[in-house]
Scaffold this active site. Structure first.
Site, mmCIF file in Angstrom:
data_model
loop_
_atom_site.group_PDB
_atom_site.id
_atom_site.type_symbol
_atom_site.label_atom_id
_atom_site.label_comp_id
_atom_site.label_asym_id
_atom_site.label_seq_id
_atom_site.Cartn_x
_atom_site.Cartn_y
_atom_site.Cartn_z
ATOM 1 N N ARG A 44 0.244 7.627 -2.604
ATOM 2 C CA ARG A 44 0.801 8.688 -1.752
ATOM 3 C C ARG A 44 2.266 8.969 -2.107
ATOM 4 N NH1 ARG A 44 -1.290 5.844 3.426
ATOM 5 N NH2 ARG A 44 -1.866 4.373 1.779
ATOM 6 N N HIS A 72 2.824 3.290 -8.975
ATOM 7 C CA HIS A 72 2.692 1.851 -9.228
ATOM 8 C C HIS A 72 3.953 1.319 -9.919
ATOM 9 C CE1 HIS A 72 -1.275 2.119 -7.727
ATOM 10 N NE2 HIS A 72 -1.798 2.739 -8.769
ATOM 11 N N ASP A 115 0.837 -1.209 0.000
ATOM 12 C CA ASP A 115 0.000 0.000 0.000
ATOM 13 C C ASP A 115 0.871 1.258 0.000
ATOM 14 O OD1 ASP A 115 -2.304 1.460 0.044
ATOM 15 O OD2 ASP A 115 -2.716 1.162 2.170
ATOM 16 N N ARG A 171 -5.602 -2.013 8.595
ATOM 17 C CA ARG A 171 -6.794 -2.809 8.250
ATOM 18 C C ARG A 171 -6.398 -3.928 7.292
ATOM 19 N NH1 ARG A 171 -7.881 2.460 6.409
ATOM 20 N NH2 ARG A 171 -7.122 2.697 4.293
ATOM 21 N N LEU A 172 -7.334 -4.877 7.135
ATOM 22 C CA LEU A 172 -7.042 -6.047 6.292
ATOM 23 C C LEU A 172 -7.527 -5.881 4.856
ATOM 24 C CD1 LEU A 172 -7.773 -9.025 8.731
ATOM 25 C CD2 LEU A 172 -5.564 -8.062 8.083
ATOM 26 N N ASN A 175 1.371 3.380 -2.909
ATOM 27 C CA ASN A 175 1.934 3.821 -4.206
ATOM 28 C C ASN A 175 1.421 5.212 -4.575
ATOM 29 O OD1 ASN A 175 2.964 1.272 -4.308
ATOM 30 N ND2 ASN A 175 1.682 0.546 -5.996
ATOM 31 N N GLU A 207 -12.147 -4.705 -5.513
ATOM 32 C CA GLU A 207 -12.633 -3.331 -5.305
ATOM 33 C C GLU A 207 -11.857 -2.337 -6.181
ATOM 34 O OE1 GLU A 207 -11.825 -5.510 -2.790
ATOM 35 O OE2 GLU A 207 -13.862 -5.943 -2.128
ATOM 36 N N TRP A 266 -11.262 -2.482 -9.168
ATOM 37 C CA TRP A 266 -11.873 -2.319 -10.503
ATOM 38 C C TRP A 266 -12.675 -1.031 -10.573
ATOM 39 C CZ3 TRP A 266 -9.883 -4.848 -14.326
ATOM 40 C CH2 TRP A 266 -9.445 -6.166 -14.192
ATOM 41 N N LEU A 325 10.891 -20.671 -4.104
ATOM 42 C CA LEU A 325 9.920 -19.733 -3.511
ATOM 43 C C LEU A 325 8.641 -19.793 -4.326
ATOM 44 C CD1 LEU A 325 9.367 -17.194 -1.575
ATOM 45 C CD2 LEU A 325 9.993 -15.812 -3.556
ATOM 46 N N ARG A 354 1.873 -4.911 6.233
ATOM 47 C CA ARG A 354 1.142 -3.898 5.477
ATOM 48 C C ARG A 354 1.982 -2.623 5.483
ATOM 49 N NH1 ARG A 354 -5.074 -2.557 4.452
ATOM 50 N NH2 ARG A 354 -4.665 -0.808 3.079
ATOM 51 N N ARG A 399 -0.501 9.057 -10.252
ATOM 52 C CA ARG A 399 -0.492 7.818 -9.467
ATOM 53 C C ARG A 399 0.215 6.648 -10.168
ATOM 54 N NH1 ARG A 399 -3.926 7.365 -5.261
ATOM 55 N NH2 ARG A 399 -4.231 5.160 -5.711
HETATM 56 C C1 FPP Z 1 -1.872 0.214 -3.333
HETATM 57 O O1 FPP Z 1 -1.441 1.549 -3.378
HETATM 58 C C2 FPP Z 1 -1.303 -0.533 -4.443
HETATM 59 C C3 FPP Z 1 -1.994 -1.035 -5.487
HETATM 60 C C4 FPP Z 1 -3.451 -0.898 -5.629
HETATM 61 C C5 FPP Z 1 -1.325 -1.729 -6.595
HETATM 62 C C6 FPP Z 1 -0.134 -2.561 -6.264
HETATM 63 C C7 FPP Z 1 0.666 -2.707 -7.504
HETATM 64 C C8 FPP Z 1 2.013 -2.758 -7.570
HETATM 65 C C9 FPP Z 1 2.874 -2.807 -6.371
HETATM 66 C C10 FPP Z 1 2.754 -2.720 -8.869
HETATM 67 C C11 FPP Z 1 2.548 -3.853 -9.768
HETATM 68 C C12 FPP Z 1 2.655 -5.169 -9.124
HETATM 69 C C13 FPP Z 1 2.943 -6.287 -9.781
HETATM 70 C C14 FPP Z 1 2.914 -7.589 -9.098
HETATM 71 C C15 FPP Z 1 3.285 -6.234 -11.190
HETATM 72 P P1 FPP Z 1 -2.533 2.683 -3.526
HETATM 73 O O2 FPP Z 1 -2.647 3.023 -4.969
HETATM 74 O O3 FPP Z 1 -3.808 2.277 -2.871
HETATM 75 O O4 FPP Z 1 -1.821 3.847 -2.745
HETATM 76 P P2 FPP Z 1 -2.507 4.982 -1.864
HETATM 77 O O5 FPP Z 1 -3.244 4.285 -0.744
HETATM 78 O O6 FPP Z 1 -1.319 5.773 -1.366
HETATM 79 O O7 FPP Z 1 -3.411 5.758 -2.766
#
Ligand code: FPP
Length: 238
Positions: free
Chosen positions: A19, A32, A15, A189-190, A17, A62, A64, A126, A183, A28
């Protein structure tokens, strides 16, 4: 090399990315993309530590409902990750599985997922589980439906539906439950992730945003895990 008990199965909610990108005034998807590099760090850190199974929450059901451009950036990244990493994953002995409702992926996404699963199928060092289009409640509902079908067909008896029968129908049936859940980004949270499987996992929440996650963060989480007293609802023998 770490000594002491190593969690066999580590699960991570990646979590922060968005921010990370906002802090840099970037769109954003840049977050990622940076997060994709952290996935490599997590895989290498897990191999170095001797973790056997690494389960990553990459995209929830979610998710999506996020804006279409962000969804398509994430799906493109997934395909790019597979294309770039498959050779290295093979070389490093990593076996990849994708868990979730893959019928919602694009045809290209599904083909990439099938390719990486196929090409890494012989590996044993792994297990890397990528949860994509995954939600835990949907997974449990699917397990219930599969069992109900067997009862209706007469291949399973109602009284045989117990915890083990449900466990065996989850996407994670091949692996033991996570010992450690990490996390990132400080949220506590989960988020509909592995609700059944995390029953006795130790939780480690770090303020580190996912793109800044590295092997050292994983080692810190494992060192913290090693200080826990895991009782599984029992009392410690004295
Ligand atoms: C949550 O951050 C992250 C995601 C919804 C996507 C996770 C994807 C990756 C780490 C990159 C690609 C992964 C693979 C396996 C190729 P957020 O966007 O909810 O961040 P925020 O809470 O700060 O807005």
């Amino acid at each position: 090399m770490l000594s002491g008990p190593i969690p066999r199965h580590v699960a991570i909610i990646m979590d922060g990315n968005g921010r990370w990108a906002s802090e840099r005034r970037l769109p954003r998807p840049f977050g990622h993309r940076a997060g994709m590099k952290a996935v490599r760090e997590a895989v290498e850190g897990a191999i170095d530590a001797g973790v056997e199974v690494l389960t990553l929450f990459a995209f929830s059901e979610e998710n999506w409902s996020r804006p279409a451009p962000e969804i398509s950036a994430l799906m493109d990244l997934l395909e790019e990750f597979i294309a770039k990493e498959v050779a290295e994953l093979k070389e490093q002995g990593v076996r990849v599985h994708v868990l979730g409702d893959r019928s919602r992926l694009t045809a290209g996404g599904r083909a990439a997922v099938e390719r990486v699963e196929h090409e890494t199928a012989g590996n044993q060092k792994l297990s890397l589980n990528l949860c994509i289009s995954y939600s835990s409640r949907a997974e449990i509902a699917r397990a219930a439906r599969l069992l109900a079908e067997e009862v209706l067909k007469g291949t399973k008896k109602l009284e045989d539906i117990d915890e083990e029968a449900i466990r065996a129908k989850l996407y994670t049936a091949s692996w033991s439950d996570p010992d450690l859940l990490i996390r990132t980004s400080g949220e506590q949270r989960l988020s509909n992730f592995l609700l059944w499987q995390l029953a006795y996992a130790e939780l480690y929440i770090t303020p580190v945003l996912w793109p800044d996650f590295n092997r050292r963060t994983l080692v810190d989480a494992i060192l913290d895990y090693q200080r826990r007293d895991r009782r599984f609802g029992k009392v410690t023998a004295s």
